[in-house]
Design an enzyme around this catalytic site. Structure first.
Site, PDB file in Angstrom:
ATOM      1  N   SER A 132       0.878  -0.877  -0.025  1.00 28.49           N
ATOM      2  CA  SER A 132       0.114  -0.479   0.030  1.00 28.49           C
ATOM      3  C   SER A 132       1.113   1.237  -0.065  1.00 28.49           C
ATOM      4  O   SER A 132       1.265   1.218  -0.910  1.00 28.49           O
ATOM      5  CB  SER A 132      -0.761   0.375   1.232  1.00 28.49           C
ATOM      6  N   HIS A 174      -4.513  -0.728  -4.465  1.00 27.20           N
ATOM      7  CA  HIS A 174      -5.533  -1.211  -4.211  1.00 27.20           C
ATOM      8  C   HIS A 174      -6.359  -0.486  -5.584  1.00 27.20           C
ATOM      9  O   HIS A 174      -7.690   0.359  -5.635  1.00 27.20           O
ATOM     10  CB  HIS A 174      -6.719  -0.139  -3.101  1.00 27.20           C
ATOM     11  N   GLU A 201      -5.188  -5.549  -4.241  1.00 26.01           N
ATOM     12  CA  GLU A 201      -5.247  -5.826  -3.287  1.00 26.01           C
ATOM     13  C   GLU A 201      -4.763  -7.453  -3.104  1.00 26.01           C
ATOM     14  O   GLU A 201      -5.239  -8.246  -4.238  1.00 26.01           O
ATOM     15  CB  GLU A 201      -6.050  -5.418  -3.005  1.00 26.01           C
TER      16      GLU A 201
END
Lengths: 283, 283
Positions: A132, A174, A201
């Protein structure tokens, strides 16, 4: 271009990687860092909850058999020059950046001794992983923040300096889960020659020299705007919709590879031939 | 290919079009249907709340100065053959399909006399508009339902017969807002020669013959998989991630045009030359 020979791999994860089940992606990070002999330094600079996040990753890396797992304290501005942190990293075979806010990674680490040592150790073979925010910060120029679920707009994203572990790319995370095509297309506007990578993800791209391999449940979407035209920029006000024509996309799932120099997915034939060998033994 | 000469325009809307403010898109629908002289038939077959939806559109069309606005009752299976409905449509200059569930439009209208009359009146010049479900149903083959915010997967979408007002395309709606790139890319798998159009909310493509013009706040994303390769279909199980390489994208905002035959956005020069004239006077 700087040589990537001898450098450690980069394990760049789109967020929300599995930590409870078979841990496919973290398993590959550990394997690349030396398996059960790995010495892993966890960097929690991105998160405002460093203790919880650090403990999560200690637990999963220990479960996978790593005996030396240490969290680097980066909660004060001068922790980036702390000799204790530097000593840990000096001996690490893998450094892992947790999620959070990528701007915090830059704030706490960029320009410190830790920053220099990370680059030096990476050149010497240390693997760098990040999920992330820890993925977004990898390139020279990163998406600091931006809107999801929008068409491309000039004001959809804010770009800023990244950590510079990989060059001439932009990374978004994401990707499918937050509908970030418009954001990634917008991000490439400042440097259309760069390649954009939208990582889903529980999915990662593992960069080894000039080649990357996809691992995980989703896909990596490669956005190539090198032949694209931006047709209405001259006339646009800041919040208006950009026109972008001729964008090229490749959507690559588990096992697929991409060459960063030729800007091409590895051909069907080669991929098929290699389909029987494990993903990470792609020389 | 069937000639599109003399046909009415199609006003294909990505859902959530403005009905309270300046109603940019519905205004263009009304203008195309004859302005204040328009006779508009509203088709609420898609929605389980036909009364509320019908009244919403009556209100906005009347506010724009249309005097004849009528809702067609399509709540029973045989309403599609009801002479009252057919009479209204016989005189309409515009037919407007509300949102809801596209499968209901097919269930109530496909194969009825209303279906034949819609096609006949369209050939004679009647404008057909539709939003959300009313957009999805336009082509020969439509997305019946599917997952948003996913990478391309074989089981991401269910395709089915559409109403066939436009050929060789697939239309998806709420495109950027619901992160539907993966879904639209998956939808084209069955017919890669078709063009995919992902229409954002409060955005429309107005099809006039072989050309379309974009109107509204977001963009229309054109997905062209005619040169794409699907690299792992042979080996895939149903829920696994598809590999798609060489997809071409054009992201077109307000005022931009696209030619359905040449499969090309209208060139920068022409677009600029025409930028001064109003969107709909593009001959």
């Amino acid at each position: 271009m700087e040589s990537t020979k001898g450098r450690g791999k980069l394990v760049i994860i789109g967020g929300a990687e599995d930590k409870e089940g078979d841990c496919k992606i973290l398993r590959e990070f550990v394997r690349a860092a030396g398996g059960t002999d790995a010495k892993i330094a966890i960097l929690t600079a991105a998160t405002s909850e460093p203790r919880e996040s650090g403990e999560d990753y200690i637990r999963v890396f220990e479960r996978l058999g790593v005996e030396e797992v240490t969290v680097l304290n980066t909660i004060h501005k001068d922790d980036g020059d702390d000799p204790k942190n530097l000593e840990i990293l000096e001996n690490a075979t893998g450094a892992f950046f947790t999620g959070g806010d990528q701007a915090r990674i830059l704030e706490y680490i960029k320009g410190t001794k830790l920053d220099s040592l990370l680059h030096q150790r990476h050149k010497e073979g240390m693997v760098i992983g990040g999920t992330s925010a820890g993925a977004a910060m990898m390139p020279d120029l990163m998406i600091v923040e931006g809107d999801s679920e929008t068409n491309p707009r000039m004001d959809a994203i804010e770009m800023g300096e990244g950590m510079g572990f990989i060059h001439s790319v932009v990374i978004d995370q994401h990707f499918a889960q937050r509908g970030r095509l418009g954001r990634l297309v917008s991000a490439l506007l400042q440097q259309p020659a760069n390649l954009g990578f939208g990582i889903d993800e529980d999915t990662a791209m593992i960069v080894d020299g000039d080649e990357l391999t996809v691992v995980g449940r989703g896909a990596v979407t490669v956005v190539d705007e090198s032949d694209a035209t931006y047709n209405n920029l001259d006339e646009l006000l800041k919040d208006e919709a950009m026109a972008v024509c001729g964008v090229k996309l490749h959507i690559l799932p588990q096992g697929f590879r991409f060459n960063l120099k030729t800007r091409k997915p590895i051909s069907l034939e080669i991929s098929k031939k290699e389909a029987e060998s494990p993903v990470l033994q792609t020389a």
